[in-house]
Design a protein around this motif. Structure first.
Motif, short mmCIF file in Angstrom:
data_model
loop_
_atom_site.label_atom_id
_atom_site.label_comp_id
_atom_site.label_asym_id
_atom_site.label_seq_id
_atom_site.Cartn_x
_atom_site.Cartn_y
_atom_site.Cartn_z
N PRO A 55 43.13 32.99 37.70
CA PRO A 55 42.24 32.70 38.84
C PRO A 55 40.78 32.93 38.46
O PRO A 55 40.44 33.91 37.79
CB PRO A 55 42.70 33.68 39.92
N GLU A 56 39.92 32.04 38.93
CA GLU A 56 38.49 32.10 38.58
C GLU A 56 37.62 32.64 39.71
O GLU A 56 36.50 33.06 39.47
CB GLU A 56 37.99 30.71 38.20
N ASN A 57 38.12 32.61 40.94
CA ASN A 57 37.29 32.97 42.09
C ASN A 57 38.07 33.94 42.97
O ASN A 57 39.12 33.60 43.50
CB ASN A 57 36.93 31.70 42.88
N ASP A 58 37.55 35.17 43.13
CA ASP A 58 38.31 36.18 43.87
C ASP A 58 38.22 36.01 45.38
O ASP A 58 38.81 36.80 46.12
CB ASP A 58 37.89 37.60 43.46
N PHE A 59 37.52 34.98 45.86
CA PHE A 59 37.63 34.63 47.28
C PHE A 59 38.93 33.87 47.55
O PHE A 59 39.27 33.60 48.70
CB PHE A 59 36.43 33.80 47.72
N ASN A 60 39.64 33.51 46.49
CA ASN A 60 41.00 32.98 46.62
C ASN A 60 41.92 34.18 46.81
O ASN A 60 42.42 34.77 45.84
CB ASN A 60 41.37 32.20 45.36
N LEU A 61 42.14 34.57 48.05
CA LEU A 61 42.83 35.83 48.35
C LEU A 61 44.31 35.74 48.05
O LEU A 61 45.01 34.86 48.55
CB LEU A 61 42.60 36.20 49.81
#
Length: 269
Positions: A202-208
């Motif tokens: 995963p590249e974006n930690d807003f992807n919960l």
């Protein structure tokens, strides 16, 4: 374009008035039934209600714009902030060919046997990450290097399970994930399960990495496909399902040997 009412007879005016009143009633209904979506952006109270529905943790209001959790844990820790204040958004990934498991372990001192929980608060969900695996050590290293801090920034109580298929027979991803689901439940009562390929980072930690009221696909796109889905209805790579959801569809089919098919089967279920 303007309408000149003076050119219409009385019955025509009455019909036009009825049409205008009807349109006004429809518009009022639409606004009324969608007002919660508008309030969501400015009022934090619906967020507390969503967390309560999602986790089962009761929220006690302490003011017009505050909510405090009533934690079910013996330590009475406060509920972790949702969303977490530690999120960074998109992050450039780097892959060091010299990386070792010892380095990954040293970088995550609070992780013990694949388990981590925040010390300062009670996590929104307890999440098990299930990774089907065979002979992909370098991929696993890179995934663990990025996934541990990714999940910790999300303030999750999580455990990572690597389910290895021994031997040289045809790989069965679905069966490995079914086994991982059952074995993980023997250790802990997980709320959420993430079924995760070893070669996706995963590249974006807003992807919960959290479960919701419906099964959730976590792969919005991949760099190899120009950040687009491989095909309409794609449900592979990384998916999130609650224990109840996965049990209700009877898990994956064990009949899919080799590459592909089991994720589409699960989506149809």
């Amino acid at each position: 374009m303007a309408c000149k009412l003076g050119t219409y007879s009385f019955p025509q005016r009455l019909k036009l008035l009825l049409i205008i009143v009807s349109l006004g009633s429809i518009l009022t209904w639409i606004i009324t039934h969608n007002i919660q979506d508008l309030v969501w952006e400015v009022n934090p109270q619906p967020l507390a209600q969503k967390v309560q529905k999602l986790t089962g943790v009761q929220m006690a209001s302490t003011g017009p714009h505050r909510s405090q959790p009533v934690s079910p844990t013996p330590t009475s820790l406060p509920l972790c902030a949702f969303p977490s204040p530690y999120l960074r958004g998109a992050t450039a990934l780097k892959f060091d060919a010299r990386l070792t498991f010892e380095q990954v372990q040293k970088s995550n001192p609070k992780v013990q046997e694949g388990r981590y929980r925040p010390q300062e608060c009670h996590a929104v969900q307890r999440v098990a990450i299930l990774i089907p695996y065979r002979n992909r050590e370098r991929h696993l290293l890179y995934l663990l290097e990025h996934l541990h801090p990714f999940l910790q920034r999300q303030l999750l109580d999580y455990g990572i399970y690597v389910i290895n298929q021994a031997g040289n027979g045809v790989f069965n991803r679905a069966k490995l994930l079914n086994v991982g689901f059952l074995e993980a439940l023997k250790e802990h009562q997980w709320d959420c399960f993430i079924f995760h390929d070893v070669d996706l980072v995963p590249e974006n930690d807003f992807n919960l990495y959290l479960c919701d009221h419906e099964p959730k696909h976590l792969v919005v796109g991949r760099n190899a496909t120009g950040y687009r889905l491989r095909y309409k209805g794609y449900f592979g790579g990384a998916t999130a399902m609650t224990k109840q959801q996965f049990t209700r569809v009877n898990g994956f089919s064990n009949r899919y040997w080799g590459w592909g098919g089991e994720d589409d089967d699960l989506r149809i279920r």
